[in-house]
Design a protein around this motif. Structure first.
Motif, PDB file in Angstrom:
ATOM      1  N   THR A   5       0.787  -1.143  -0.010  1.00 28.06           N
ATOM      2  CA  THR A   5      -0.132  -0.011  -0.030  1.00 28.06           C
ATOM      3  C   THR A   5       0.635   1.289   0.007  1.00 28.06           C
ATOM      4  O   THR A   5       1.731   1.264   0.683  1.00 28.06           O
ATOM      5  N   ARG A   6       0.687   2.087  -0.944  1.00 26.99           N
ATOM      6  CA  ARG A   6       1.349   3.151  -0.898  1.00 26.99           C
ATOM      7  C   ARG A   6       0.555   4.653  -1.152  1.00 26.99           C
ATOM      8  O   ARG A   6       1.162   5.764  -1.210  1.00 26.99           O
ATOM      9  N   ASP A   7      -0.540   4.495  -1.232  1.00 28.69           N
ATOM     10  CA  ASP A   7      -1.539   5.734  -1.214  1.00 28.69           C
ATOM     11  C   ASP A   7      -1.470   6.303   0.143  1.00 28.69           C
ATOM     12  O   ASP A   7      -1.967   5.713   1.238  1.00 28.69           O
ATOM     13  N   GLU A  36       2.512   3.115   8.727  1.00 27.35           N
ATOM     14  CA  GLU A  36       2.919   4.192   8.668  1.00 27.35           C
ATOM     15  C   GLU A  36       4.584   4.238   8.093  1.00 27.35           C
ATOM     16  O   GLU A  36       5.205   4.639   7.199  1.00 27.35           O
ATOM     17  N   LEU A  37       5.234   3.333   8.919  1.00 21.98           N
ATOM     18  CA  LEU A  37       6.774   2.918   8.704  1.00 21.98           C
ATOM     19  C   LEU A  37       6.936   2.309   7.467  1.00 21.98           C
ATOM     20  O   LEU A  37       8.044   2.601   6.745  1.00 21.98           O
ATOM     21  N   LYS A  38       6.316   1.421   6.834  1.00 26.78           N
ATOM     22  CA  LYS A  38       6.435   0.955   5.449  1.00 26.78           C
ATOM     23  C   LYS A  38       6.184   2.048   4.430  1.00 26.78           C
ATOM     24  O   LYS A  38       7.207   1.997   3.506  1.00 26.78           O
ATOM     25  N   ASP A  67      14.198  -3.807   7.606  1.00 23.85           N
ATOM     26  CA  ASP A  67      13.663  -3.284   6.407  1.00 23.85           C
ATOM     27  C   ASP A  67      14.359  -1.753   6.464  1.00 23.85           C
ATOM     28  O   ASP A  67      14.714  -1.112   5.311  1.00 23.85           O
ATOM     29  N   TYR A  68      14.400  -0.989   7.363  1.00 22.42           N
ATOM     30  CA  TYR A  68      14.798   0.144   7.569  1.00 22.42           C
ATOM     31  C   TYR A  68      16.378   0.204   7.335  1.00 22.42           C
ATOM     32  O   TYR A  68      16.682   1.047   6.339  1.00 22.42           O
ATOM     33  N   TYR A  69      17.055  -0.758   7.528  1.00 18.96           N
ATOM     34  CA  TYR A  69      18.338  -0.777   7.529  1.00 18.96           C
ATOM     35  C   TYR A  69      18.803  -1.255   6.064  1.00 18.96           C
ATOM     36  O   TYR A  69      20.031  -0.798   5.410  1.00 18.96           O
ATOM     37  N   LYS A  70      17.963  -1.993   5.603  1.00 20.74           N
ATOM     38  CA  LYS A  70      17.964  -2.444   4.349  1.00 20.74           C
ATOM     39  C   LYS A  70      17.946  -1.135   3.136  1.00 20.74           C
ATOM     40  O   LYS A  70      18.942  -1.071   2.309  1.00 20.74           O
ATOM     41  N   ALA A  71      17.179  -0.318   3.612  1.00 21.47           N
ATOM     42  CA  ALA A  71      16.859   0.959   2.666  1.00 21.47           C
ATOM     43  C   ALA A  71      18.262   1.820   2.758  1.00 21.47           C
ATOM     44  O   ALA A  71      18.310   2.625   1.991  1.00 21.47           O
ATOM     45  N   LEU A  72      18.755   1.823   3.976  1.00 27.01           N
ATOM     46  CA  LEU A  72      19.826   2.778   4.272  1.00 27.01           C
ATOM     47  C   LEU A  72      21.144   2.064   3.561  1.00 27.01           C
ATOM     48  O   LEU A  72      22.174   2.880   3.829  1.00 27.01           O
ATOM     49  N   ASN A  73      21.068   0.766   3.117  1.00 26.09           N
ATOM     50  CA  ASN A  73      22.142   0.173   2.666  1.00 26.09           C
ATOM     51  C   ASN A  73      23.169   0.062   3.799  1.00 26.09           C
ATOM     52  O   ASN A  73      24.517  -0.016   3.574  1.00 26.09           O
ATOM     53  N   ASN A  74      22.873  -0.104   5.078  1.00 26.94           N
ATOM     54  CA  ASN A  74      23.671  -0.428   6.173  1.00 26.94           C
ATOM     55  C   ASN A  74      23.576  -1.842   6.491  1.00 26.94           C
ATOM     56  O   ASN A  74      22.855  -2.527   7.129  1.00 26.94           O
ATOM     57  N   TYR A  75      24.419  -2.618   5.636  1.00 23.56           N
ATOM     58  CA  TYR A  75      24.708  -4.006   5.537  1.00 23.56           C
ATOM     59  C   TYR A  75      25.093  -4.763   7.116  1.00 23.56           C
ATOM     60  O   TYR A  75      24.685  -5.656   7.252  1.00 23.56           O
TER      61      TYR A  75
END
Length: 602
Positions: free
Chosen positions: A24-26, A53-55, A96-104
């Motif tokens: 959901t992106r709306d 909200e976090l997603k 998910d949060y750290y994946k989006a930040l590329n913090n492996y």
């Protein structure tokens, strides 16, 4: 609070099972749903609302807002009794949060926490989600050999799932992973399996009218058709993917789909259409992912060049180079500022320590008058301990500094040399296209410049890899050489196999990885060029600080006179000798050749 009230806080009756929590992106729909959940005075519902909200924030790359929501989720977790039921959710959201930040590093920590918690709960659905995070981690770290085992493990669990929105997403994920595995191995059976997974997911996606998944599935169909050489079908599939992507509510970015469409037109020889759609990509992409946009310009440069639009190709490449330099300079400034802050902090601490030392000395003088004999011996012991401590701290600091220097040299070498070689290659390609056929000698020289630039760029990869700190570990060496073998033989009739028996992933002595890479790349190259074989294997054995590597082929063998006179073989033996190892060559006519390295890492 009664037991009944406590239990009610651990479940939420307001959750709609058919609501697509993943895609959901709306924004309006997300915050309306979240508001209802948060106003329910039920901690579980409030937790679900914040997760939604976090997603959305992660998808929009609003990381500050996302981090605040994570803190709120942790606060709720501290207020309820049924923490265990929500612990997995916290871990997966952080992953998910750290994946989006590329913090492996952080992604690794929370991905494996997710898997451990899912196993404790004995929940197959949660286990699948955790495995997805681990597969993403290994893929980004180029650990394809490791992630395949996890993909197959998830596949078994997915096969046992009942049809739901979750299972649709999982089958589509499998299709994508199989397509990715095909690109690294070339095994055509993977295409058929991946296509079957995508078809199964498509049935459910239509049933639930999930346009986001339909767009992604038709994107997968486009990839499979492209790999099969069915370019007309690929173009039809990408058009269908674009159609469904436009039906998605809320925030969406179609630039990736338009980019695939541009390449499909180019492969069909429709250069004008390819340029038109690439222009569309550059016009509509409003992504705030700077690295993604930078790579888009590199793609555009390549496509424009192949479409004979050299002006656009050069312009796109200049923009790519500027963005890359900007990103690197910004990262360097951040590192310098961080080091400066640490330096000032250490100076302040040192001043405080000096003041403390003078106070101790004054106290010792008074005590020495009373207990001169005993205190004198105590002082000498204390001084020895301090000297040992300082020596140890200096040793640790030097090791860290050496590691940082090696990493910085490798990064700068790759960025500066790679950037310039890429420019040389592009400009020589542009010149080559402008040289008329009558000027064959000049064309030949320009082509030689292009080939030399490309060869030099590829050759530097081994040197750059050996500079990096992680290159010194046994598993990293295995991965690097096996990846080379798989790629090198993938487009030939030679079957390549890897075998390894490694007890511990120890760190090799410095300089080993560089020499071993040169030795066994040379061995595999010789097998392809001279052995006339159809099978090559690479075997690694590491036990009790002894490393053995064996490259075997089933070719025609090496003649005795070549064995004694070959400069290449002599150089390989000399490299082994440099690191205190031994290289042995076993060969028989028409039975093949074995090149064996043995060395003690101690």
């Amino acid at each position: 609070m009664s037991l009944t009230e406590a239990q009610s806080m651990c479940s939420c009756d307001l959750v709609n099972e058919n609501f697509d929590w993943v895609n959901t992106r709306d924004s309006l729909e997300v915050f309306d749903t979240s508001k209802v959940l948060k106003l329910s005075k039920n901690k579980s519902c409030e937790f679900k609302g914040l997760e939604l909200e976090l997603k959305l924030f992660i998808h929009q790359k609003k990381f500050e807002s996302a981090f605040k929501v994570i803190n709120k989720l942790e606060n709720i977790l501290s207020e309820i009794d049924c923490k265990d039921e929500f612990l997995f959710n916290i871990y997966i959201q952080k992953a998910d949060y750290y994946k989006a930040l590329n913090n492996y590093e952080k992604l690794s920590e929370f991905a494996f926490k997710c898997l451990k918690e899912a196993e404790r709960l004995n929940d197959p659905n949660k286990e699948i989600e955790a495995i997805k995070q681990i597969v993403h981690l290994f893929t980004r770290m180029d650990e394809d050999l490791k992630n395949w085992d996890y993909i197959k493990r998830a596949q078994k669990l997915i096969f046992n799932q009942k049809e739901s929105l979750e299972s649709i997403v999982n089958y589509r994920w499998l299709a994508y992973e199989y397509e990715n595995k095909y690109t690294t191995t070339g095994r055509k059976t993977l295409i058929d399996s991946g296509f079957a997974f995508a078809k199964k997911a498509k049935v459910g996606a239509f049933k639930y009218k999930n346009y986001d998944e339909l767009a992604k599935l038709y994107r997968a169909f486009e990839s499979f058709s492209y790999h099969k050489g069915e370019l007309d079908k690929a173009l039809q599939y990408i058009d269908t993917a674009i159609f469904y992507a436009k039906q998605i509510k809320g925030d969406k970015n179609l630039s990736g789909l338009y980019l695939s469409k541009a390449w499909d037109h180019l492969d069909l020889g429709e250069k004008e259409e390819a340029v038109k759609w690439m222009d569309t990509v550059m016009a509509i992409d409003k992504s705030n992912d700077i690295v993604g946009v930078m790579m888009e310009y590199l793609d555009a440069s390549d496509l424009y060049e192949q479409s004979d639009r050299l002006d656009k190709a050069y312009s796109a490449f200049k923009t790519y180079a500027k963005m890359k330099d900007s990103i690197m300079n910004r990262e360097r400034v951040e590192v310098i500022n961080e080091l400066e802050t640490k330096y000032k902090t250490e100076l302040k601490d040192a001043k405080i320590k000096r003041q403390g030392v003078w106070l101790v000395i004054a106290s010792l003088v008074i005590v020495l008058i009373l207990f001169i004999g005993t205190i004198f011996q105590l002082k000498r012991t204390k001084q020895k301990n301090q000297a040992l401590k300082e020596a140890y701290e200096k040793q640790v600091a030097l090791e860290k500094e050496l590691t940082a220097v090696r990493e910085n040299i490798a990064q700068d070498f790759h960025d500066d040399l790679g950037n310039r070689l890429a420019r040389i290659s592009l400009l020589s390609s542009l010149v080559n296209k402008e040289v008329s056929n009558k000027e064959e000698k000049l064309r030949s020289k320009v082509k030689q410049i292009t080939d030399d630039a490309n060869d030099l760029y590829l050759g530097t990869r081994d040197f750059i890899f050996s500079l990096k700190e992680n290159s010194d570990f046994v598993e990293e060496l295995v991965t690097y050489l096996s990846d080379f073998g798989e790629n090198y033989f993938s487009k030939t009739n030679i079957k390549f196999e890897l075998e390894k028996h490694i007890d511990v992933n120890d760190k090799l002595p410095y300089y080993w990885s560089k020499q071993l890479i040169y030795i066994f790349k040379e061995a595999m190259t010789n097998a392809l060029k001279y052995a006339r074989c159809n099978y090559v294997s690479l075997k690694f054995i590491y036990k009790k600080n002894e490393l053995e590597i064996m490259c075997t082929d089933n070719g025609i063998g090496i003649a005795q006179q070549d064995l004694n006179s070959s400069n290449g073989l002599s150089n390989m033996k000399e490299r082994a000798h440099k690191i205190g190892g031994f290289l042995h060559i076993e060969t028989k006519e028409k039975e093949g050749t074995k090149i064996i390295f043995k060395g003690k890492t101690t």
